[in-house]
Design a protein around this motif. Structure first.
Motif, short mmCIF file in Angstrom:
data_model
loop_
_atom_site.label_atom_id
_atom_site.label_comp_id
_atom_site.label_asym_id
_atom_site.label_seq_id
_atom_site.Cartn_x
_atom_site.Cartn_y
_atom_site.Cartn_z
N UNK A 21 0.84 -1.20 0.00
CA UNK A 21 0.00 0.00 0.00
C UNK A 21 0.87 1.25 0.00
N UNK A 22 1.88 1.25 0.86
CA UNK A 22 2.81 2.40 0.90
C UNK A 22 3.57 2.54 -0.41
N UNK A 23 3.98 1.42 -0.99
CA UNK A 23 4.71 1.46 -2.26
C UNK A 23 3.85 1.98 -3.41
N UNK A 24 2.60 1.51 -3.48
CA UNK A 24 1.72 1.97 -4.55
C UNK A 24 1.40 3.46 -4.39
N UNK A 25 1.15 3.88 -3.18
CA UNK A 25 0.88 5.30 -2.92
C UNK A 25 2.09 6.15 -3.30
N UNK A 26 3.27 5.71 -2.92
CA UNK A 26 4.49 6.43 -3.24
C UNK A 26 4.70 6.50 -4.76
N UNK A 27 4.53 5.37 -5.44
CA UNK A 27 4.71 5.34 -6.90
C UNK A 27 3.72 6.27 -7.60
N UNK A 28 2.46 6.27 -7.16
CA UNK A 28 1.46 7.14 -7.78
C UNK A 28 1.79 8.61 -7.53
N UNK A 29 2.23 8.95 -6.33
CA UNK A 29 2.58 10.35 -6.03
C UNK A 29 3.79 10.79 -6.83
N UNK B 30 12.26 8.43 -12.32
CA UNK B 30 12.74 8.88 -11.01
C UNK B 30 12.06 8.08 -9.92
N UNK B 31 12.69 8.04 -8.76
CA UNK B 31 12.10 7.33 -7.63
C UNK B 31 11.94 5.84 -7.91
N UNK B 32 10.81 5.29 -7.56
CA UNK B 32 10.54 3.87 -7.79
C UNK B 32 10.45 3.54 -9.27
N UNK B 33 10.14 4.52 -10.08
CA UNK B 33 10.00 4.32 -11.53
C UNK B 33 11.35 4.07 -12.18
N UNK B 34 12.43 4.34 -11.49
CA UNK B 34 13.76 4.05 -12.00
C UNK B 34 13.96 2.54 -12.11
N UNK B 35 13.29 1.77 -11.26
CA UNK B 35 13.48 0.32 -11.21
C UNK B 35 12.47 -0.44 -12.06
N UNK B 36 11.34 0.16 -12.34
CA UNK B 36 10.30 -0.53 -13.11
C UNK B 36 9.46 0.48 -13.88
N UNK B 37 9.08 0.13 -15.10
CA UNK B 37 8.21 1.01 -15.87
C UNK B 37 6.77 0.94 -15.37
N UNK B 38 6.48 -0.05 -14.55
CA UNK B 38 5.12 -0.24 -14.02
C UNK B 38 5.19 -0.40 -12.50
N UNK B 39 5.79 0.57 -11.83
CA UNK B 39 6.00 0.48 -10.39
C UNK B 39 4.67 0.33 -9.64
#
Length: 166
Positions: A97-105, A123-132
């Protein structure tokens, strides 16, 4: 599990309302729908009852029933205490839940800048995956399934103990 599903659904609803209503694209339509209704080509199968549109709604309805099963299974657990597996599922859910909220923000912050128009967020989590956000969404559903399976497993263990004591 009801609290987890309810808060996840509420967060998703607020996210969708914000991105689709408050922060509406310049065309006034959701992203990806930049054609005018009059420009849309007609399909002979659009008006058929069993055509693609009707099938889409049937699949959505079946999906809603299928993805509601973890809540049903967990609600049938007579034990008021949470097992170790259920607590682990809650921990996985909190992380997801925290990860999805962070990725969306992070994605909202990236797309809010005009200089990023048309670019992929890296940037952020999107650096590791195109579909964070999708990665964390799948972890949320795994947590629901794990919670439900623990509820069912606990019931089988209780039944086996009761039969062994006879």
């Amino acid at each position: 599990i009801a609290w987890m599903m309810g808060s996840w659904g509420a967060r998703l609803t607020v996210q969708m309302l914000y991105t689709r209503v408050v922060r509406r694209p310049k065309s006034g339509r959701p992203e990806g729908l930049h054609y005018e209704e009059t420009d849309r080509p007609e399909s002979p199968r659009d008006n058929e009852k069993g055509g693609p549109k009707g099938l889409r709604y049937i699949v959505w309805a079946a999906s809603a029933v299928f993805f509601s099963l973890p809540a049903l299974i967990a609600s049938r657990n007579p034990d008021p205490n949470l097992s170790v597996i259920e607590l682990g599922a809650c921990g996985l859910w909190i992380l997801a839940f925290a990860g999805e909220t962070t990725a969306d923000r992070q994605l909202l912050r990236f797309t809010a800048k005009p200089e990023n128009a048309g670019l992929a967020c890296r940037t952020g989590l999107w650096r590791y995956s195109r579909h964070a956000h999708a990665l964390f969404e799948s972890l949320i559903w795994m947590a629901f399934a794990l919670f439900a399976s623990a509820s069912r497993t606990q019931r089988w263990v209780d039944e086996a103990v009761a039969l062994g004591g006879r």
